[in-house]
Scaffold this motif. Sequence first.
Motif, mmCIF file in Angstrom:
data_model
loop_
_atom_site.group_PDB
_atom_site.id
_atom_site.type_symbol
_atom_site.label_atom_id
_atom_site.label_comp_id
_atom_site.label_asym_id
_atom_site.label_seq_id
_atom_site.Cartn_x
_atom_site.Cartn_y
_atom_site.Cartn_z
ATOM 1 N N GLN A 68 17.137 39.700 52.973
ATOM 2 C CA GLN A 68 16.977 39.424 51.542
ATOM 3 C C GLN A 68 17.177 37.931 51.275
ATOM 4 O OE1 GLN A 68 19.974 42.193 50.312
ATOM 5 N NE2 GLN A 68 18.499 43.782 49.738
ATOM 6 N N VAL A 97 15.418 40.292 44.033
ATOM 7 C CA VAL A 97 14.881 39.263 44.935
ATOM 8 C C VAL A 97 13.374 39.097 44.705
ATOM 9 C CG1 VAL A 97 14.328 38.788 47.370
ATOM 10 C CG2 VAL A 97 16.647 39.493 46.727
ATOM 11 N N GLN A 119 17.898 30.158 43.297
ATOM 12 C CA GLN A 119 18.357 31.023 44.378
ATOM 13 C C GLN A 119 19.874 31.162 44.370
ATOM 14 O OE1 GLN A 119 15.093 29.208 47.424
ATOM 15 N NE2 GLN A 119 16.692 30.379 48.394
ATOM 16 N N SER A 161 24.875 33.347 50.193
ATOM 17 C CA SER A 161 24.099 34.528 49.816
ATOM 18 C C SER A 161 24.600 35.766 50.558
ATOM 19 C CB SER A 161 22.617 34.275 50.110
ATOM 20 O OG SER A 161 21.862 35.421 49.839
ATOM 21 N N LEU A 188 14.314 35.190 49.824
ATOM 22 C CA LEU A 188 14.475 34.282 48.679
ATOM 23 C C LEU A 188 14.027 32.871 49.033
ATOM 24 C CD1 LEU A 188 17.891 35.287 47.053
ATOM 25 C CD2 LEU A 188 15.621 35.409 46.012
#
Lengths: 227, 103
Positions: free
Chosen positions: A43, B6, A57, A34, A47
């Motif tokens: 962030q 998100v 995700q 990520s 998630l």
Amino acid sequence: MTPLPRGSKRPITTSAIGIGLATGAYGLSFGAISVASGLTAIQTQTLSLLMFTGASQFALVGVLGAGGGAIAAVLTAWLLGARNGLYALHIAPTLNLRGLRKPVAAQLTIDESTAMSIAQEPNVDRSRHAFWATGISVYVLWNIGTLLGALGASAIGDPATLGLDAAIPAGFLALLWPRLRDRAAWAIAAGGATIALVLTPLTRSGVPVLASALIAVIAGYRLRDRS
Amino acid sequence: MIWAAVLIGSLGCYLEKLFGFILPPSLLDRPMIRSVAALLPIAMLSALVAVQTFGAGQSLVIDARLAGVAVAVVALLLRAPFLAVVLAAAITAALLRATGLAA
């Protein structure tokens, strides 16, 4: 029904922790991938705390990282998460929840907790224990793994030098692998990949993966009376 | 933009889970819905593997990622755990680039 002796639940708890540890390792790679895809550590952690469903995700950060844009990323994550709703439908009667436990259980409804719970059916007591133990164990360890992976990747340099761009498709492949159980699954996978590759030069990034959902809809319609 | 994805993505994924608990089963429990929801991950994860292996913006390229994914297939055939599969792919690609054998 009569409550079971405590001892009979211990093996379930042990398996739940084992599954949590294995999932924590997924979390580690999610955190790293990520951050390599351009999300911040916060962030990334958000998630894992809020979305808490691995394939969605990975897909969200994969599409964002490839420049697919927010809308395609969100739609892809939602489509991949749809199965969780059917898991909830299946386990709701067993869990038989009231009040605030319902929204909490909803967040913990994922592949692992559902599979563990179903494996204990029709014993209601054990089935409930398996759901909660696995859900909580995976939630905690997935988030710890995410944190370590995200912080680790933030500390190191260029993702391509480290091969993290190759880790992304490998991660999707590892999520796909256990689902390739029969000929129909292989055919659907081949169809999804083909559509996506054909559309890549023709559409903006993010669209090819969304379009592959059509294969699932067509196959789902044709196979609807099976199973 | 990323924050919006998100948060809105997370909200939707949570509602999908919650709906299974609060909506009447007759609304969701249809063979078509069941079948499509089970097949979506197969089609879309496979598409993601393809796009993330060969995609570079709107073009398709063959580079070190393909070798990484090939090694991942071998690792999966050997029943390696998730982290080992991902690491094997990353290390393969990194080594090929470090030695100048692939882009």
